[in-house]
Design an enzyme around this catalytic site. Structure first.
Site, short mmCIF file in Angstrom:
data_model
loop_
_atom_site.label_atom_id
_atom_site.label_comp_id
_atom_site.label_asym_id
_atom_site.label_seq_id
_atom_site.Cartn_x
_atom_site.Cartn_y
_atom_site.Cartn_z
N HIS A 115 -7.37 -10.38 -7.82
CA HIS A 115 -7.43 -9.37 -6.76
C HIS A 115 -8.81 -9.38 -6.09
O HIS A 115 -8.91 -9.44 -4.85
CB HIS A 115 -7.13 -7.98 -7.35
CG HIS A 115 -7.42 -6.84 -6.43
ND1 HIS A 115 -6.44 -6.26 -5.66
CD2 HIS A 115 -8.57 -6.18 -6.16
CE1 HIS A 115 -6.99 -5.27 -4.95
NE2 HIS A 115 -8.28 -5.21 -5.24
N GLU A 116 -9.86 -9.32 -6.89
CA GLU A 116 -11.21 -9.26 -6.32
C GLU A 116 -11.55 -10.55 -5.57
O GLU A 116 -12.17 -10.51 -4.51
CB GLU A 116 -12.25 -8.95 -7.40
CG GLU A 116 -12.08 -7.60 -8.10
CD GLU A 116 -12.10 -6.39 -7.16
OE1 GLU A 116 -12.54 -6.49 -5.99
OE2 GLU A 116 -11.67 -5.31 -7.61
N HIS A 119 -10.34 -10.50 -2.05
CA HIS A 119 -11.24 -9.90 -1.04
C HIS A 119 -12.19 -10.95 -0.47
O HIS A 119 -12.43 -10.99 0.73
CB HIS A 119 -12.05 -8.76 -1.65
CG HIS A 119 -11.27 -7.54 -1.95
ND1 HIS A 119 -10.44 -6.91 -1.04
CD2 HIS A 119 -11.18 -6.81 -3.11
CE1 HIS A 119 -9.89 -5.85 -1.60
NE2 HIS A 119 -10.32 -5.77 -2.85
N ASP A 125 -7.59 -4.24 0.68
CA ASP A 125 -6.81 -3.50 -0.31
C ASP A 125 -5.52 -3.02 0.33
O ASP A 125 -5.44 -2.80 1.55
CB ASP A 125 -7.59 -2.29 -0.82
CG ASP A 125 -8.64 -2.67 -1.83
OD1 ASP A 125 -8.32 -3.45 -2.76
OD2 ASP A 125 -9.78 -2.20 -1.72
#
Length: 188
Positions: A115-116, A119, A125
């Site tokens: 997920h990170e 970015h 998000d």
């Protein structure tokens, strides 16, 4: 060695050299696409280094326009004890990811890492609580362990990296994707 594989090996070697000088390598492919190397470094990732490697493999398998490899420090992976996991993107494919040790005890560490890194690859998000959406982060709950981007998320990353010209992914800090661990306290 086939010519395309030789080209990828040479591009990775060039990326390592260029990363030492703070540049990002771009590998030329047929006119229809360009594969961009995203060089990451796990020397400060501690117990999360293997998760970073797994997350890089996931992004490489789900996208066509990036090649994540340990070839430099354009993306640095760190860990901390408390304060929350977050990503700080300085430009598309560059920045740092910080994984909170305590959050990784409540949520899937591989999901957090993937997920990170999302970015850093230009994804925002999406707090919709849907476990099938990687960028929903912690809103999907502690039982969600899915570390894979949806087809729409992977397609967006491919669009972000579709050209050798930098896209308009803005820099920023992406925090708050994962609720604070109960043991640490909810006041942040």
């Amino acid at each position: 060695m086939r010519l395309p594989k030789l080209s990828r090996v040479l591009a990775a070697l060039a990326a390592t050299t260029m990363a030492a000088f703070g540049a990002v390598a771009v590998e030329a492919t047929p006119a229809s696409a360009a594969i961009r190397n995203v060089c990451y470094n796990t020397s400060q990732a501690g117990p999360f280094a293997s998760y970073a490697n797994q997350a890089a493999t996931i992004w490489n398998n789900y996208t066509a326009n990036i090649n994540m490899a340990q070839c430099g420090s354009n993306l640095m992976i760190y860990y901390t004890y408390g304060g929350g996991s977050y990503a700080q993107r300085t430009s598309l494919g560059n920045g740092r990811v910080v994984i909170d040790y305590y959050q990784a005890q409540q949520y899937s560490p591989l999901r957090i890492m993937t997920h990170e890194i999302g970015h850093i690859l230009g994804l925002p998000d999406n707090y919709n609580g849907n476990c099938a959406i990687l960028m929903s982060g912690g809103s999907a709950g502690t039982s969600c362990t899915n570390p894979y981007p949806s087809s729409a998320e992977a397609a967006q990353v491919d669009r972000n990296f579709a050209s050798t010209v930098r896209t308009a992914a803005t820099s920023g800090v992406f925090s708050g994707s994962w609720p604070a661990p109960a043991a640490v306290g909810a006041n942040r």
